[in-house]
Design an enzyme around this catalytic site. Structure first.
Site, mmCIF file in Angstrom:
data_model
loop_
_atom_site.group_PDB
_atom_site.id
_atom_site.type_symbol
_atom_site.label_atom_id
_atom_site.label_comp_id
_atom_site.label_asym_id
_atom_site.label_seq_id
_atom_site.Cartn_x
_atom_site.Cartn_y
_atom_site.Cartn_z
ATOM 1 N NE ARG A 58 -4.084 -1.734 2.013
ATOM 2 C CZ ARG A 58 -4.016 -2.973 2.835
ATOM 3 N NH1 ARG A 58 -2.744 -2.757 3.655
ATOM 4 N NH2 ARG A 58 -4.731 -3.803 2.943
ATOM 5 C CE LYS A 81 -0.732 13.757 -14.708
ATOM 6 N NZ LYS A 81 -0.700 14.066 -15.955
ATOM 7 C CD GLU A 127 7.851 17.632 -22.477
ATOM 8 O OE1 GLU A 127 7.143 18.523 -21.914
ATOM 9 O OE2 GLU A 127 7.278 16.612 -22.698
ATOM 10 C CE LYS A 168 5.340 17.879 -14.257
ATOM 11 N NZ LYS A 168 5.442 16.460 -14.800
ATOM 12 C CD GLU A 227 -3.511 16.463 -15.615
ATOM 13 O OE1 GLU A 227 -2.797 15.786 -15.202
ATOM 14 O OE2 GLU A 227 -3.870 16.761 -16.546
ATOM 15 N NE ARG A 261 0.409 17.288 -12.793
ATOM 16 C CZ ARG A 261 0.913 16.537 -12.047
ATOM 17 N NH1 ARG A 261 0.497 16.399 -10.974
ATOM 18 N NH2 ARG A 261 1.860 15.629 -12.524
ATOM 19 C CG ASN A 283 -1.550 18.692 -20.931
ATOM 20 O OD1 ASN A 283 -0.717 17.752 -20.745
ATOM 21 N ND2 ASN A 283 -2.850 18.299 -20.307
ATOM 22 C CG HIS A 299 1.879 17.502 -24.354
ATOM 23 N ND1 HIS A 299 2.853 18.920 -24.487
ATOM 24 C CD2 HIS A 299 2.519 16.620 -23.707
ATOM 25 C CE1 HIS A 299 3.812 18.196 -23.692
ATOM 26 N NE2 HIS A 299 3.609 17.233 -23.401
ATOM 27 C CG HIS A 316 -1.055 13.328 -26.571
ATOM 28 N ND1 HIS A 316 -1.590 14.021 -25.753
ATOM 29 C CD2 HIS A 316 0.259 12.795 -26.236
ATOM 30 C CE1 HIS A 316 -0.768 13.907 -24.610
ATOM 31 N NE2 HIS A 316 0.327 13.534 -24.889
ATOM 32 C CG HIS A 331 6.573 12.936 -25.470
ATOM 33 N ND1 HIS A 331 5.267 12.987 -25.579
ATOM 34 C CD2 HIS A 331 6.902 13.851 -24.391
ATOM 35 C CE1 HIS A 331 4.651 13.918 -24.868
ATOM 36 N NE2 HIS A 331 5.482 14.346 -24.355
#
Ligand code: NAD
Ligand code: ZN
Length: 570
Positions: free
Chosen positions: A313, A335, A377, A419, A429, A434, A438, A441, A445, A458
């Site tokens: 956990r 994340k 980035e 960041k 988010e 946040r 993007n 992005h 994507h 990326h």
């Protein structure tokens, strides 16, 4: 908690029979700290048992000795100090202890205390009967005395009810309390290696950035009160370069070390490998206070973090990013996750690390295309939030591309801080803050998905996506042409693609050439543009200026298509 405290110790106090000494000893073992029992110190100092001091010299003398012992104990650092329950009743003692330590009070019901003392006395019949038991109605005496001390116990920073818990369970609670509480203690802001301290709701943690800092990883982990067994998770590329060195560094700092090495590549970020790591941790009897160390790029960070979030956990974990993408992006914000055959990052959680340590020197071995991709980035962070940082990049781009150590460390620290700032405001988010990360992005994507992740790294896709987003911003009258050009010029100086004519035409690792072809229809399909027209509008992250992002849900479809057409069919 009071301000102005310099917290270096843990103080365990509570009524007789609450298990102070045993718990303090066990906590010290878990934290790898020193241990000190204040009463034992008095006995050592005087050469007399406590009861004898009481009998021969009186309680007054004992309290005096106790105060002196506390004063000495407070000189210690990283020490768990057990202090008699009567001690913190004296305001002067309390003040002294509170100035240097977190105070944890162990509680128990009078019945539990009576039973524990009674059993202890029965176990060693020669021991002097504790004074508390040597009265007519011991349970009543315990009740009275406890009640009279309660207001003082209430001043503790944390209270643990120990009824029904074993010593090791209580120690586990103490360690938890310590981890929670030290977040609110004044931190050492003068540590020059800290690029930023992320203050997320669930955890606050430092991001260390420094050229050559890897050698101090163990030390930084110890300062963050981590101890025990560290399991390094890394991929073959990174482990073969840095694995043994990191093992040595951690061992030298007193950690036991295990390593688990996975194959490089995005395919490894899977449930299958997470399970292999669980098996490894189970075999090695990894405990909840042990540590996962993610050593590698974003793939390793996401996978190792996912394991850390879920095994037992959740256990402490440390990010040691070795790719540029990981240093400025993936390692910050918590994340974590793995891919599902049906989609990237479909399984995951928000789970913040205990610290991030980035050593830009490791970038000297990163393949050039990966490095270049990472700059996208970094540039993005300047564009969305920090004009000055963008200008710093413009001014130093040539040296940065050559990995000039000082400037490189500054660029990474600056980018990581941006960041860190964004995720501190919007950990999960939810607030929308946040979302600005993007920028570039949405189109990226689309490009990545339309080529089955086989054509672009990326960052390459993000660079082209930012070009698209900037052009949309200009078409809507938000952004000047001059700003659009400055963005494009900086990306090109980092050798990033700004159009599809550019040289990025070799497939990424393990991909087929047939995936390289790109059509406008393919991209719009991948972006689900048509679906989103009918359903929810796309939230575009656009620019109003360099350093200033704006979120728009009302971008007309025809503007998007016009820009995509320019990009895809130039
Ligand atoms: N969690 C987040 O917020 C977040 C953000 C961005 C990206 N990501 C994830 O990160 C991953 C991409 O990260 P990445 O670009 O670092 O990919 P990666 O981890 O696959 O690393 C890229 C390649 O570089 C190698 N490498 C890494 N460091 C090296 C070094 N110092 N020397 C030599 N080789 C080195 C790796 O072995 C790998 O082959 C993706 O899975 C993406 O989903 C996550
Ligand atoms: Zn990205």
């Amino acid at each position: 908690m009071k301000s102005g405290r310099r917290i270096t110790n843990l103080v365990i106090t509570g009524f007789s029979g609450t298990g102070k000494s045993l718990v303090a000893k066990e906590t010290a073992r878990r934290l790898n700290w020193g241990y000190l029992d204040n009463d034992d110190e008095i006995v050592r100092q005087t050469g007399k048992p406590i009861a004898e001091i009481f009998r021969q010299d009186g309680e007054g003398k004992f309290r005096e000795l106790e105060r002196e012992a506390i004063r000495r104990a407070c000189q210690e650092k990283q020490t768990v100090i057990a202090v008699g329950g009567g001690a913190i009743v004296v305001p002067e003692n309390y003040e002294l202890l509170a100035k240097t330590g977190v105070i944890v009070c162990l509680e128990a019901k009078p019945e539990t205390i009576y039973e524990r003392l009674f059993r202890a006395a029965a176990r060693s019949p020669d021991a002097e009967v504790r004074p508390l038991l040597a009265v007519d109605n011991p349970l009543e005496r315990i009740r009275q005395l406890k009640a009279s001390r309660q207001p003082h116990y209430a001043k503790a920073d944390w209270t643990i009810h120990t009824d029904g818990l074993s010593v090791s369970e209580v120690a586990e609670e103490v360690v938890r309390a310590w981890r929670l509480l030290r977040r609110h203690t004044p931190r050492n802001k003068s540590d020059k290696d800290i690029a930023y301290t992320v203050e997320a709701g669930t955890q606050s943690y430092p991001i260390f950035v420094g050229y050559g800092l890897l050698d101090r990883l163990g030390e930084k982990m110890r300062q963050s009160t981590l101890s025990g067994t560290a399991t390094i998770i890394s991929d073959e590329n990174v482990f073969s370069l840095y694995g043994r060195r990191v093992e040595r560094i951690l061992k030298a700092a007193g950690f036991s070390v295990n390593s688990f090495v996975v194959p490089p590549g995005e395919e490894t970020k899977s449930m299958g490998y997470a399970i292999e790591i669980y098996d490894f941790l189970v075999e090695r009897r990894t405990e909840r206070d042990d540590i996962i160390v993610a050593l590698g790029g974003g793939m390793v960070g996401d996978l190792a973090g996912f394991v850390a979030a879920t095994f037992l956990r959740g256990m402490p974990w440390v990010q040691v990013p070795t790719s540029l993408v990981a240093m400025v992006d993936a390692s910050i914000g918590g994340k974590v996750g793995v891919n599902h055959p049906e989609g990237k990052n479909l399984i995951g959680a928000f789970y913040q690390p205990n610290l991030v340590l980035a050593d830009p020197q490791t970038l000297t071995t990163l393949p050039r295309r990966e490095l270049v991709s990472g700059w996208a980035e970094v540039v993005k962070h300047g564009l969305i939030l920090d004009k000055e940082f963008f200008e710093f990049l413009e001014k130093n781009v040539n040296e940065l591309a050559k990995l000039e150590p000082k400037l490189l460390a500054r660029a990474i620290a600056g980018s990581a801080a941006i960041k860190g700032q964004v995720v501190s405001q919007d950990e999960k988010e939810k607030e929308g803050t946040r979302t600005i990360l993007n920028y570039g992005h949405t189109i990226a994507h689309g490009l990545e998905a339309a080529t089955q992740y086989g054509r672009f790294l990326h960052g390459e896709a993000v660079a082209i996506g930012m070009v698209g987003a900037a052009r949309i911003s200009r078409r809507l009258g938000l952004l000047s042409s001059d700003a659009v050009e400055r963005q494009g010029a900086l990306l090109e100086k980092f050798d990033l693609p700004t159009s599809l004519r550019a040289k990025v035409a070799s497939p990424t690792r393990g991909r087929k050439r047939s995936n390289l072809k790109l059509s406008l229809a393919g991209v719009t399909r991948a972006m689900e543009l048509d679906k989103k027209v009918r359903g929810k509008a796309i939230r575009w992250v656009l620019l109003e200026n360099i350093g200033q992002a704006a979120i728009r849900s009302d971008v007309p479809q025809k503007e998007v298509l016009a820009v995509l057409r320019e990009l895809v069919e130039p």
